[in-house]
Design a protein around this motif. Structure first.
Motif, PDB file in Angstrom:
ATOM      1  N   ARG A 418       6.031  24.261  -4.657  1.00  0.00           N
ATOM      2  CA  ARG A 418       6.362  23.050  -4.114  1.00  0.00           C
ATOM      3  C   ARG A 418       5.314  23.409  -2.508  1.00  0.00           C
ATOM      4  NH1 ARG A 418       9.123  25.526  -0.319  1.00  0.00           N
ATOM      5  NH2 ARG A 418      11.142  26.891  -0.754  1.00  0.00           N
ATOM      6  N   GLY A 419       5.059  22.298  -1.826  1.00  0.00           N
ATOM      7  CA  GLY A 419       4.474  22.374  -0.678  1.00  0.00           C
ATOM      8  C   GLY A 419       3.826  21.332  -0.254  1.00  0.00           C
ATOM      9  N   THR A 420       2.788  21.287   0.638  1.00  0.00           N
ATOM     10  CA  THR A 420       2.064  20.040   1.030  1.00  0.00           C
ATOM     11  C   THR A 420       0.587  20.076   0.347  1.00  0.00           C
ATOM     12  OG1 THR A 420       1.151  20.930   2.923  1.00  0.00           O
ATOM     13  CG2 THR A 420       3.569  19.969   3.149  1.00  0.00           C
ATOM     14  N   LEU A 421      -0.258  18.865   0.595  1.00  0.00           N
ATOM     15  CA  LEU A 421      -1.450  18.855   0.056  1.00  0.00           C
ATOM     16  C   LEU A 421      -2.362  19.926   0.727  1.00  0.00           C
ATOM     17  CD1 LEU A 421      -3.212  17.087  -2.328  1.00  0.00           C
ATOM     18  CD2 LEU A 421      -3.690  15.817  -0.274  1.00  0.00           C
ATOM     19  N   GLY A 422      -1.975  19.847   1.890  1.00  0.00           N
ATOM     20  CA  GLY A 422      -2.751  20.923   2.801  1.00  0.00           C
ATOM     21  C   GLY A 422      -2.611  22.359   2.312  1.00  0.00           C
ATOM     22  N   ASP A 423      -1.237  22.681   2.005  1.00  0.00           N
ATOM     23  CA  ASP A 423      -1.043  23.928   1.485  1.00  0.00           C
ATOM     24  C   ASP A 423      -1.788  24.664   0.039  1.00  0.00           C
ATOM     25  OD1 ASP A 423       0.959  24.356   3.427  1.00  0.00           O
ATOM     26  OD2 ASP A 423       2.546  23.625   2.163  1.00  0.00           O
ATOM     27  N   LEU A 424      -1.868  23.308  -0.738  1.00  0.00           N
ATOM     28  CA  LEU A 424      -2.483  23.342  -2.017  1.00  0.00           C
ATOM     29  C   LEU A 424      -3.884  23.459  -1.741  1.00  0.00           C
ATOM     30  CD1 LEU A 424      -2.108  23.425  -5.211  1.00  0.00           C
ATOM     31  CD2 LEU A 424      -2.444  20.962  -4.827  1.00  0.00           C
ATOM     32  N   ALA A 425      -4.411  23.019  -0.841  1.00  0.00           N
ATOM     33  CA  ALA A 425      -6.046  23.146  -0.631  1.00  0.00           C
ATOM     34  C   ALA A 425      -6.458  24.600  -0.120  1.00  0.00           C
ATOM     35  CB  ALA A 425      -6.322  22.109   0.309  1.00  0.00           C
ATOM     36  N   ALA A 426      -5.365  25.164   0.456  1.00  0.00           N
ATOM     37  CA  ALA A 426      -5.416  26.643   1.039  1.00  0.00           C
ATOM     38  C   ALA A 426      -5.507  27.530  -0.030  1.00  0.00           C
ATOM     39  CB  ALA A 426      -4.278  26.805   2.028  1.00  0.00           C
ATOM     40  N   GLY A 427      -4.960  27.250  -1.049  1.00  0.00           N
ATOM     41  CA  GLY A 427      -5.194  28.194  -2.379  1.00  0.00           C
ATOM     42  C   GLY A 427      -4.501  29.425  -2.056  1.00  0.00           C
ATOM     43  N   GLY A 428      -3.371  29.733  -1.381  1.00  0.00           N
ATOM     44  CA  GLY A 428      -2.810  30.848  -1.333  1.00  0.00           C
ATOM     45  C   GLY A 428      -2.001  31.597  -2.007  1.00  0.00           C
ATOM     46  N   VAL A 429      -1.619  30.673  -3.283  1.00  0.00           N
ATOM     47  CA  VAL A 429      -0.723  31.285  -4.298  1.00  0.00           C
ATOM     48  C   VAL A 429      -1.252  31.234  -5.630  1.00  0.00           C
ATOM     49  CG1 VAL A 429       1.435  30.799  -5.617  1.00  0.00           C
ATOM     50  CG2 VAL A 429       1.538  30.553  -3.129  1.00  0.00           C
TER      51      VAL A 429
END
Length: 463
Positions: A418-429
């Motif tokens: 789970r997260g936000t679209l910005g979190d997903l764009a960061a690709g940290g996981v």
């Protein structure tokens, strides 16, 4: 699905003896089971405590001797004294299968809960671990089955030689399927006219000649066998051939008839054992051969299942086909997370799309959809998730829009993110292996993502 420690068989005891060593209630319980067979049942015990007077058995009131096992097919030991010990040694020395009552680790075989529709029998066994559960399951199955099943089985058996002279292979099997499932034949049987009805059905099948093939495009669901539809289960039992994709779990494939041919045409990303053209040619060939083909596809065949291409090939060759819907992965993912993908005053619609290979025009459209409040479910996008999220933001979608990912939707081993679209764009996981659904939209915040792994430190609001 676990592995069995026992091999289920029906053991032949006709013309032989079943020896039960013991004279108490345990022996009487085994006697009630043994007398359902045609074997001679012999009770041996120096102390006869239970009442065997109404049982068609031979009671020998004396200590056990090895000669008691002459002609024995099975031995039950319900005596935990010296006679029981002697019987166990003698049975093992002679290689006679042995059951020691209530001592599972000493048993060569276990006695299942039995549904008796002689000559048809159904056994439910738990390898001695849960006999109460086996009995409960037996009761449920008993309630579902007609009391005339045994008579139907005998009727089918009486037709064997006549059927063999007139029908072969799949045609014979279809005849027998009608005999044992037709309400009309069951009614005729009850009225004493079963043989005449069976012979009339045989004439009809023989006169019909060879029947053409058919292909069933069946949705196997997201991977949990209990999400398969009842229609899919029934058709799997009727199919001559099961053609299945890689993502279809083995447990679903196993629901097909044991003698059905099984062909894996598995296609995973980067690993194609069959091209789509080869799959089309295969199901066409099988259909032209007169086969009944279960074409098993993960999820729903009409949602990113390339069913349209297979349908076109079948139509061009005049092969009948039917479509059996399945639970598509996005709906399984919504169920896994209790996410209402349509929600009053939040999301007025739900869009399914594939992220793999999406062009700028499609991304612009998706960004507008997500910004308007609709829920977006992206298939086949895990490897390009960060890139897709970045491009959506570039097309005007807010980085704060909630995002949820479900890997292996509908399965016990599914994982949530789970997260936000910005979190997903960061690709940290690093996302787990397996097919994934990516949800984008405000409705995601109204689901239950409490078990999810955070894509970043930021949290989205949970309503």
């Amino acid at each position: 699905m676990g592995e069995l420690n026992t091999f289920p068989v029906s053991y032949k005891v006709e013309g032989r003896r079943i020896v039960i060593v013991g004279g108490g209630e345990e022996a009487l319980n085994k006697t009630r089971l043994a007398i359902k067979t045609t074997a001679e049942v012999v009770i041996v015990s120096r102390q006869i405590e239970a009442d065997f007077s109404d049982q068609p058995v031979t009671v020998v009131a004396r200590p056990f001797t090895e000669s008691d096992l002459e002609g024995a097919a099975l031995v039950f030991v319900a005596d935990h004294g010296p006679d029981g010990d002697a019987a166990k040694l003698a049975a093992r020395a002679r290689g006679i299968p042995l059951n020691v009552v209530d001592v599972p680790h000493e048993c060569d075989f276990y006695t299942p809960a039995i549904i008796d529709r002689a000559p048809l029998s159904i056994a439910i066994a738990s390898e001695g671990d849960a006999p109460v559960l086996a009995r409960l399951i037996r009761a449920r199955i008993e309630a579902m089955l007609s009391p005339n099943l045994g008579a139907l089985a005998r009727l089918a058996g009486s037709m064997r030689h006549r059927v063999a002279e007139r029908l072969q292979g799949a045609r014979a099997r279809r005849y027998y399927e009608e005999i044992v499932t037709s309400p009309e034949i069951e009614v005729a049987l009850v009225r004493g006219q079963g043989t005449a009805a069976a012979e009339a059905a045989l004439d009809r099948h023989a006169d019909a000649g060879e029947t053409g093939g058919v292909v069933w495009l069946i949705g196997a669901g997201p991977g949990s066998e209990d999400l398969l539809t009842l229609r899919a289960q029934r058709l799997l039992q009727e199919a001559d051939v099961v053609v299945h994709d890689a993502l279809v779990p083995a447990a679903v494939v196993e629901m097909g008839r044991r003698d059905a041919e099984r062909i894996s045409v598995g296609k995973r990303k980067g690993h194609h054992s069959f091209t789509q053209a080869e799959i089309n040619a295969l199901i066409v060939r099988l259909g032209l051969e007169g086969k009944r083909v279960a074409r098993l596809k993960g999820g729903d065949p009409m949602v990113f299942g390339r069913a349209g291409e297979e349908i076109d090939a079948l139509r061009r060759n005049g092969i009948p086909f039917h479509i059996v819907p399945g639970v598509t992965a996005a709906l399984a993912a919504a169920a896994d997370t209790a996410t209402p993908v349509t929600l009053r005053n939040v999301s007025t619609g739900f869009v399914l799309a594939t992220a793999h290979g999406a062009n700028s025009g499609e991304l612009r459209h998706w960004a507008a959809i997500a910004s308007a409040g609709l829920t977006l479910a992206l298939y086949m996008g895990k490897s390009v998730a960060a890139e897709t999220a970045s491009r959506l933001i570039g097309e005007g979608a807010s980085p704060a829009i909630p995002v949820g990912l479900v890997v292996q939707a509908g399965r016990k081993d599914r994982l949530l993110y789970r997260g936000t679209l910005g979190d997903l764009a960061a690709g940290g996981v690093d996302l787990a292996d397996g097919p994934a659904i990516i949800f984008v939209g405000e409705s995601i915040a109204h689901g239950d993502w409490s078990e999810a792994i955070a894509l970043a430190r930021s949290e989205f609001r949970v309503a």
